[in-house]
Design a protein around this motif. Structure first.
Motif, PDB file in Angstrom:
ATOM      1  N   THR A  19     -73.407 -11.886 -40.294  1.00 14.01           N
ATOM      2  CA  THR A  19     -73.258 -11.656 -38.696  1.00 14.01           C
ATOM      3  C   THR A  19     -74.543 -11.661 -38.094  1.00 14.01           C
ATOM      4  O   THR A  19     -74.531 -12.210 -37.093  1.00 14.01           O
ATOM      5  N   ASP A  20     -75.410 -10.765 -38.449  1.00 14.67           N
ATOM      6  CA  ASP A  20     -76.684 -10.866 -37.931  1.00 14.67           C
ATOM      7  C   ASP A  20     -77.411 -12.257 -37.750  1.00 14.67           C
ATOM      8  O   ASP A  20     -77.952 -12.762 -36.770  1.00 14.67           O
ATOM      9  N   VAL A  21     -77.149 -13.031 -38.971  1.00 12.87           N
ATOM     10  CA  VAL A  21     -77.639 -14.525 -38.528  1.00 12.87           C
ATOM     11  C   VAL A  21     -76.980 -15.302 -37.518  1.00 12.87           C
ATOM     12  O   VAL A  21     -77.590 -16.091 -36.783  1.00 12.87           O
ATOM     13  N   LEU A  22     -75.612 -15.073 -37.462  1.00 13.57           N
ATOM     14  CA  LEU A  22     -74.745 -15.903 -36.668  1.00 13.57           C
ATOM     15  C   LEU A  22     -75.402 -15.210 -35.071  1.00 13.57           C
ATOM     16  O   LEU A  22     -75.201 -16.282 -34.151  1.00 13.57           O
ATOM     17  N   ALA A  23     -75.260 -14.126 -35.050  1.00 15.19           N
ATOM     18  CA  ALA A  23     -75.817 -13.503 -33.782  1.00 15.19           C
ATOM     19  C   ALA A  23     -77.162 -14.165 -33.246  1.00 15.19           C
ATOM     20  O   ALA A  23     -77.429 -14.417 -32.106  1.00 15.19           O
ATOM     21  N   VAL A  30     -78.417 -20.159 -27.017  1.00  9.80           N
ATOM     22  CA  VAL A  30     -78.502 -19.646 -25.557  1.00  9.80           C
ATOM     23  C   VAL A  30     -79.710 -19.989 -24.954  1.00  9.80           C
ATOM     24  O   VAL A  30     -79.994 -20.474 -23.857  1.00  9.80           O
ATOM     25  N   LEU A  31     -80.855 -19.288 -25.557  1.00 11.12           N
ATOM     26  CA  LEU A  31     -82.206 -19.285 -25.025  1.00 11.12           C
ATOM     27  C   LEU A  31     -82.643 -20.909 -24.830  1.00 11.12           C
ATOM     28  O   LEU A  31     -83.510 -20.814 -23.835  1.00 11.12           O
ATOM     29  N   ASP A  32     -82.271 -21.525 -25.935  1.00 15.21           N
ATOM     30  CA  ASP A  32     -82.623 -22.720 -25.974  1.00 15.21           C
ATOM     31  C   ASP A  32     -82.177 -23.475 -24.653  1.00 15.21           C
ATOM     32  O   ASP A  32     -82.755 -24.233 -24.078  1.00 15.21           O
ATOM     33  N   GLU A  33     -81.149 -23.300 -24.322  1.00 20.10           N
ATOM     34  CA  GLU A  33     -80.214 -24.094 -23.268  1.00 20.10           C
ATOM     35  C   GLU A  33     -80.925 -23.639 -21.944  1.00 20.10           C
ATOM     36  O   GLU A  33     -81.188 -24.240 -20.939  1.00 20.10           O
ATOM     37  N   PRO A  62     -72.412 -17.055 -22.154  1.00 18.19           N
ATOM     38  CA  PRO A  62     -71.460 -17.077 -23.641  1.00 18.19           C
ATOM     39  C   PRO A  62     -70.836 -15.480 -23.483  1.00 18.19           C
ATOM     40  O   PRO A  62     -71.486 -14.497 -23.374  1.00 18.19           O
ATOM     41  N   THR A  63     -69.876 -15.779 -24.354  1.00 18.83           N
ATOM     42  CA  THR A  63     -69.283 -14.408 -24.827  1.00 18.83           C
ATOM     43  C   THR A  63     -69.118 -14.115 -26.202  1.00 18.83           C
ATOM     44  O   THR A  63     -69.454 -15.081 -27.124  1.00 18.83           O
ATOM     45  N   GLY A  64     -68.993 -12.812 -26.499  1.00 18.06           N
ATOM     46  CA  GLY A  64     -69.064 -12.585 -27.917  1.00 18.06           C
ATOM     47  C   GLY A  64     -70.198 -12.689 -28.892  1.00 18.06           C
ATOM     48  O   GLY A  64     -70.290 -12.728 -29.979  1.00 18.06           O
TER      49      GLY A  64
END
Length: 123
Positions: A19-23, A30-33, A62-64
């Motif tokens: 979960t940490d890796v996915l987050a 998001v930061l890249d975008e 983004p959500t979640g």
């Protein structure tokens, strides 16, 4: 931009869950975008955003993702600073356009239908 958005920094990898890796990967993407959008404005000086305008106008948060990982806090602050700089450039460009529009309106207001009016934009 992040070299590999799916890899946590080495100092943060101990005891990390999937979960940490996915987050981390989600926030890094998001930061890249956001960084790419800010750099687009920076590269054009606030002008010529025709190609990027749809991306700028249609971006939705983004959500979640959950809270921002602490390892990305410095990067998020740098992206926020880049966005502030880009916003200042766009605002400066907007003011220039408004000044030009005021000049054009002045010329149009002095126009008499029976007499042509020419505007020498080059000086």
């Amino acid at each position: 931009m992040s070299p590999d958005a799916t890899v946590l920094p080495a100092e943060a990898s101990a005891g990390v869950t999937d979960t940490d890796v996915l987050a981390y990967a989600g926030w890094a993407a998001v930061l890249d975008e956001l960084e790419a959008l800010a750099l687009t404005v920076d590269a054009t000086g606030g002008a010529g955003l025709d190609d990027s305008a749809p991306r700028l106008l249609s971006w939705t948060p983004p959500t979640g993702l959950g809270p921002l990982p602490a390892e990305l806090a410095d990067r998020a602050a740098a992206v926020a600073a880049a966005q502030r700089d880009a916003l200042a450039q766009v605002d400066d460009a907007r003011l220039v356009v408004l000044r030009h529009l005021d000049v054009v309106r002045t010329v149009e207001a002095s126009h008499q239908p029976e007499r042509p009016v020419y505007l020498d934009a080059t000086g």
